[in-house]
Write a protein that holds these residues in place. Structure first.
Motif, PDB file in Angstrom:
ATOM      1  N   SER A  88      44.292  -2.111  55.142  1.00  0.00           N
ATOM      2  CA  SER A  88      44.853  -2.879  54.040  1.00  0.00           C
ATOM      3  C   SER A  88      44.455  -4.350  54.158  1.00  0.00           C
ATOM      4  CB  SER A  88      46.376  -2.732  54.034  1.00  0.00           C
ATOM      5  OG  SER A  88      46.896  -3.180  52.809  1.00  0.00           O
ATOM      6  N   TYR A  89      44.983  -5.180  53.282  1.00  0.00           N
ATOM      7  CA  TYR A  89      44.518  -6.563  53.164  1.00  0.00           C
ATOM      8  C   TYR A  89      45.656  -7.564  53.134  1.00  0.00           C
ATOM      9  CZ  TYR A  89      46.023  -6.002  48.358  1.00  0.00           C
ATOM     10  OH  TYR A  89      46.782  -5.771  47.246  1.00  0.00           O
ATOM     11  N   ARG A  90      45.302  -8.816  53.419  1.00  0.00           N
ATOM     12  CA  ARG A  90      46.189  -9.974  53.223  1.00  0.00           C
ATOM     13  C   ARG A  90      45.465 -10.902  52.264  1.00  0.00           C
ATOM     14  NH1 ARG A  90      50.446 -10.483  56.682  1.00  0.00           N
ATOM     15  NH2 ARG A  90      50.230  -9.466  58.689  1.00  0.00           N
ATOM     16  N   LEU A  91      46.185 -11.338  51.234  1.00  0.00           N
ATOM     17  CA  LEU A  91      45.596 -12.290  50.300  1.00  0.00           C
ATOM     18  C   LEU A  91      45.551 -13.666  50.929  1.00  0.00           C
ATOM     19  CD1 LEU A  91      47.264 -11.225  46.940  1.00  0.00           C
ATOM     20  CD2 LEU A  91      44.953 -10.718  47.740  1.00  0.00           C
ATOM     21  N   ASP A  92      44.628 -14.476  50.477  1.00  0.00           N
ATOM     22  CA  ASP A  92      44.510 -15.851  50.958  1.00  0.00           C
ATOM     23  C   ASP A  92      45.810 -16.584  50.635  1.00  0.00           C
ATOM     24  OD1 ASP A  92      43.879 -18.810  50.622  1.00  0.00           O
ATOM     25  OD2 ASP A  92      42.020 -18.065  51.503  1.00  0.00           O
ATOM     26  N   PRO A  93      46.459 -17.206  51.625  1.00  0.00           N
ATOM     27  CA  PRO A  93      47.747 -17.860  51.377  1.00  0.00           C
ATOM     28  C   PRO A  93      47.634 -19.090  50.482  1.00  0.00           C
ATOM     29  CG  PRO A  93      47.037 -18.244  53.639  1.00  0.00           C
ATOM     30  CD  PRO A  93      46.055 -17.289  53.032  1.00  0.00           C
ATOM     31  N   VAL A  94      46.496 -19.750  50.469  1.00  0.00           N
ATOM     32  CA  VAL A  94      46.328 -20.962  49.654  1.00  0.00           C
ATOM     33  C   VAL A  94      45.883 -20.615  48.244  1.00  0.00           C
ATOM     34  CG1 VAL A  94      45.068 -23.140  49.456  1.00  0.00           C
ATOM     35  CG2 VAL A  94      45.791 -22.326  51.704  1.00  0.00           C
ATOM     36  N   THR A  95      44.899 -19.735  48.123  1.00  0.00           N
ATOM     37  CA  THR A  95      44.353 -19.343  46.820  1.00  0.00           C
ATOM     38  C   THR A  95      44.301 -17.815  46.771  1.00  0.00           C
ATOM     39  OG1 THR A  95      42.951 -21.304  46.946  1.00  0.00           O
ATOM     40  CG2 THR A  95      42.449 -19.725  45.217  1.00  0.00           C
ATOM     41  N   PRO A  96      45.405 -17.146  46.380  1.00  0.00           N
ATOM     42  CA  PRO A  96      45.439 -15.681  46.418  1.00  0.00           C
ATOM     43  C   PRO A  96      44.582 -14.995  45.345  1.00  0.00           C
ATOM     44  CG  PRO A  96      47.515 -16.555  45.628  1.00  0.00           C
ATOM     45  CD  PRO A  96      46.684 -17.725  46.020  1.00  0.00           C
ATOM     46  N   VAL A  97      44.250 -15.714  44.265  1.00  0.00           N
ATOM     47  CA  VAL A  97      43.432 -15.127  43.203  1.00  0.00           C
ATOM     48  C   VAL A  97      42.398 -16.127  42.712  1.00  0.00           C
ATOM     49  CG1 VAL A  97      45.201 -13.506  42.395  1.00  0.00           C
ATOM     50  CG2 VAL A  97      45.069 -15.786  41.395  1.00  0.00           C
ATOM     51  N   ARG A  98      41.333 -15.578  42.104  1.00  0.00           N
ATOM     52  CA  ARG A  98      40.303 -16.390  41.449  1.00  0.00           C
ATOM     53  C   ARG A  98      40.286 -16.040  39.975  1.00  0.00           C
ATOM     54  NH1 ARG A  98      34.841 -14.907  44.248  1.00  0.00           N
ATOM     55  NH2 ARG A  98      34.008 -16.027  42.470  1.00  0.00           N
ATOM     56  N   PHE A  99      40.174 -17.053  39.128  1.00  0.00           N
ATOM     57  CA  PHE A  99      40.076 -16.847  37.699  1.00  0.00           C
ATOM     58  C   PHE A  99      38.617 -16.979  37.301  1.00  0.00           C
ATOM     59  CE2 PHE A  99      44.332 -18.400  38.557  1.00  0.00           C
ATOM     60  CZ  PHE A  99      45.113 -17.472  37.874  1.00  0.00           C
ATOM     61  N   LEU A 100      38.085 -15.946  36.647  1.00  0.00           N
ATOM     62  CA  LEU A 100      36.694 -15.934  36.222  1.00  0.00           C
ATOM     63  C   LEU A 100      36.630 -15.734  34.718  1.00  0.00           C
ATOM     64  CD1 LEU A 100      35.236 -13.528  38.931  1.00  0.00           C
ATOM     65  CD2 LEU A 100      35.206 -16.025  38.967  1.00  0.00           C
ATOM     66  N   SER A 101      35.523 -16.159  34.116  1.00  0.00           N
ATOM     67  CA  SER A 101      35.279 -15.916  32.700  1.00  0.00           C
ATOM     68  C   SER A 101      34.002 -15.105  32.568  1.00  0.00           C
ATOM     69  CB  SER A 101      35.125 -17.239  31.942  1.00  0.00           C
ATOM     70  OG  SER A 101      36.351 -17.923  31.879  1.00  0.00           O
ATOM     71  N   LEU A 102      34.133 -13.884  32.060  1.00  0.00           N
ATOM     72  CA  LEU A 102      32.981 -13.034  31.821  1.00  0.00           C
ATOM     73  C   LEU A 102      32.367 -13.417  30.475  1.00  0.00           C
ATOM     74  CD1 LEU A 102      34.373  -9.530  32.869  1.00  0.00           C
ATOM     75  CD2 LEU A 102      33.476 -11.353  34.307  1.00  0.00           C
ATOM     76  N   LEU A 103      31.051 -13.376  30.404  1.00  0.00           N
ATOM     77  CA  LEU A 103      30.355 -13.688  29.165  1.00  0.00           C
ATOM     78  C   LEU A 103      30.127 -12.404  28.386  1.00  0.00           C
ATOM     79  CD1 LEU A 103      27.749 -16.186  30.664  1.00  0.00           C
ATOM     80  CD2 LEU A 103      29.956 -16.709  29.598  1.00  0.00           C
ATOM     81  N   CYS A 104      30.502 -12.407  27.108  1.00  0.00           N
ATOM     82  CA  CYS A 104      30.403 -11.218  26.268  1.00  0.00           C
ATOM     83  C   CYS A 104      29.188 -11.315  25.349  1.00  0.00           C
ATOM     84  CB  CYS A 104      31.661 -11.049  25.423  1.00  0.00           C
ATOM     85  SG  CYS A 104      33.181 -11.000  26.404  1.00  0.00           S
ATOM     86  N   GLY A 105      28.722 -10.163  24.886  1.00  0.00           N
ATOM     87  CA  GLY A 105      27.590 -10.109  23.971  1.00  0.00           C
ATOM     88  C   GLY A 105      27.850 -10.839  22.673  1.00  0.00           C
ATOM     89  N   SER A 106      29.100 -10.948  22.263  1.00  0.00           N
ATOM     90  CA  SER A 106      29.466 -11.625  21.020  1.00  0.00           C
ATOM     91  C   SER A 106      29.491 -13.144  21.159  1.00  0.00           C
ATOM     92  CB  SER A 106      30.848 -11.141  20.570  1.00  0.00           C
ATOM     93  OG  SER A 106      31.830 -11.526  21.527  1.00  0.00           O
ATOM     94  N   GLY A 107      29.264 -13.636  22.383  1.00  0.00           N
ATOM     95  CA  GLY A 107      29.339 -15.076  22.627  1.00  0.00           C
ATOM     96  C   GLY A 107      30.714 -15.530  23.098  1.00  0.00           C
ATOM     97  N   GLN A 108      31.700 -14.650  23.022  1.00  0.00           N
ATOM     98  CA  GLN A 108      33.061 -14.950  23.496  1.00  0.00           C
ATOM     99  C   GLN A 108      33.094 -14.849  25.025  1.00  0.00           C
ATOM    100  OE1 GLN A 108      35.751 -15.648  21.572  1.00  0.00           O
ATOM    101  NE2 GLN A 108      34.809 -15.346  19.576  1.00  0.00           N
ATOM    102  N   SER A 109      34.196 -15.251  25.602  1.00  0.00           N
ATOM    103  CA  SER A 109      34.389 -15.064  27.042  1.00  0.00           C
ATOM    104  C   SER A 109      35.655 -14.255  27.268  1.00  0.00           C
ATOM    105  CB  SER A 109      34.461 -16.406  27.773  1.00  0.00           C
ATOM    106  OG  SER A 109      35.599 -17.117  27.367  1.00  0.00           O
ATOM    107  N   GLU A 110      35.640 -13.479  28.336  1.00  0.00           N
ATOM    108  CA  GLU A 110      36.762 -12.610  28.693  1.00  0.00           C
ATOM    109  C   GLU A 110      37.297 -13.043  30.053  1.00  0.00           C
ATOM    110  OE1 GLU A 110      39.482  -9.489  28.461  1.00  0.00           O
ATOM    111  OE2 GLU A 110      38.052 -10.054  26.901  1.00  0.00           O
ATOM    112  N   PRO A 111      38.581 -13.491  30.124  1.00  0.00           N
ATOM    113  CA  PRO A 111      39.121 -13.910  31.417  1.00  0.00           C
ATOM    114  C   PRO A 111      39.472 -12.700  32.297  1.00  0.00           C
ATOM    115  CG  PRO A 111      40.792 -14.103  29.716  1.00  0.00           C
ATOM    116  CD  PRO A 111      39.535 -13.660  29.031  1.00  0.00           C
ATOM    117  N   VAL A 112      39.203 -12.814  33.591  1.00  0.00           N
ATOM    118  CA  VAL A 112      39.597 -11.795  34.572  1.00  0.00           C
ATOM    119  C   VAL A 112      40.141 -12.498  35.812  1.00  0.00           C
ATOM    120  CG1 VAL A 112      37.977 -10.005  33.822  1.00  0.00           C
ATOM    121  CG2 VAL A 112      37.296 -11.623  35.577  1.00  0.00           C
TER     122      VAL A 112
END
Length: 133
Positions: A88-112
């Motif tokens: 199993s895993y331990r998340l980073d205590p300072v930054t447990p998640v990263r926010f990314l923006s995927l680029l879509c074919g329509s020119g929009q972005s999708e947050p993940v």
């Protein structure tokens, strides 16, 4: 003030093992020929996709390995003893998640949101009677 460390007595059939992330050894039953537990953090560069949206060359961390699991019938109570450990895993205590923006074919972005794994270790997981599942 002196630090006092109590010596743990080794019970017959057990061996002292040092576990990652622990300061002192623990006693475990030794089973000849049983593979050693190994749970490690890996990093890979991957392409992240969601529908027609994507982001290339993203560094992601994950855990992989094997941990000790077994069920023994003993001659004393409790007559059935189970040990089930999962990698199993331990998340980073300072930054447990990263926010990314995927680029879509329509020119929009999708947050993940991706988890940021700090470390990996063998931890207790659920085991037991499968007949009721």
């Amino acid at each position: 003030m002196a630090l006092r460390v109590e010596e743990q007595e080794v019970i017959p059939g057990e061996v002292k093992v040092e576990e990652p992330g622990r300061c002192c050894p623990v006693c475990r039953k030794s089973f000849p020929g049983e593979p050693a537990a190994e749970c490690r953090r890996y990093v890979e560069v991957r392409n992240i996709t969601k529908g027609d949206c994507r982001l290339d060359n993203v560094e992601v961390g994950f855990c992989r390995g094997r941990c000790l699991s077994r069920t023994d019938v003993t001659l004393e109570e409790p007559y059935l003893q189970s040990l089930c450990e999962c990698c199993s895993y331990r998340l980073d205590p300072v930054t447990p998640v990263r926010f990314l923006s995927l680029l879509c074919g329509s020119g929009q972005s999708e947050p993940v949101v991706l988890p940021v794994i700090h470390s990996c270790e063998c931890t207790s997981c659920q085991g037991g009677d499968l007949s009721r599942r």
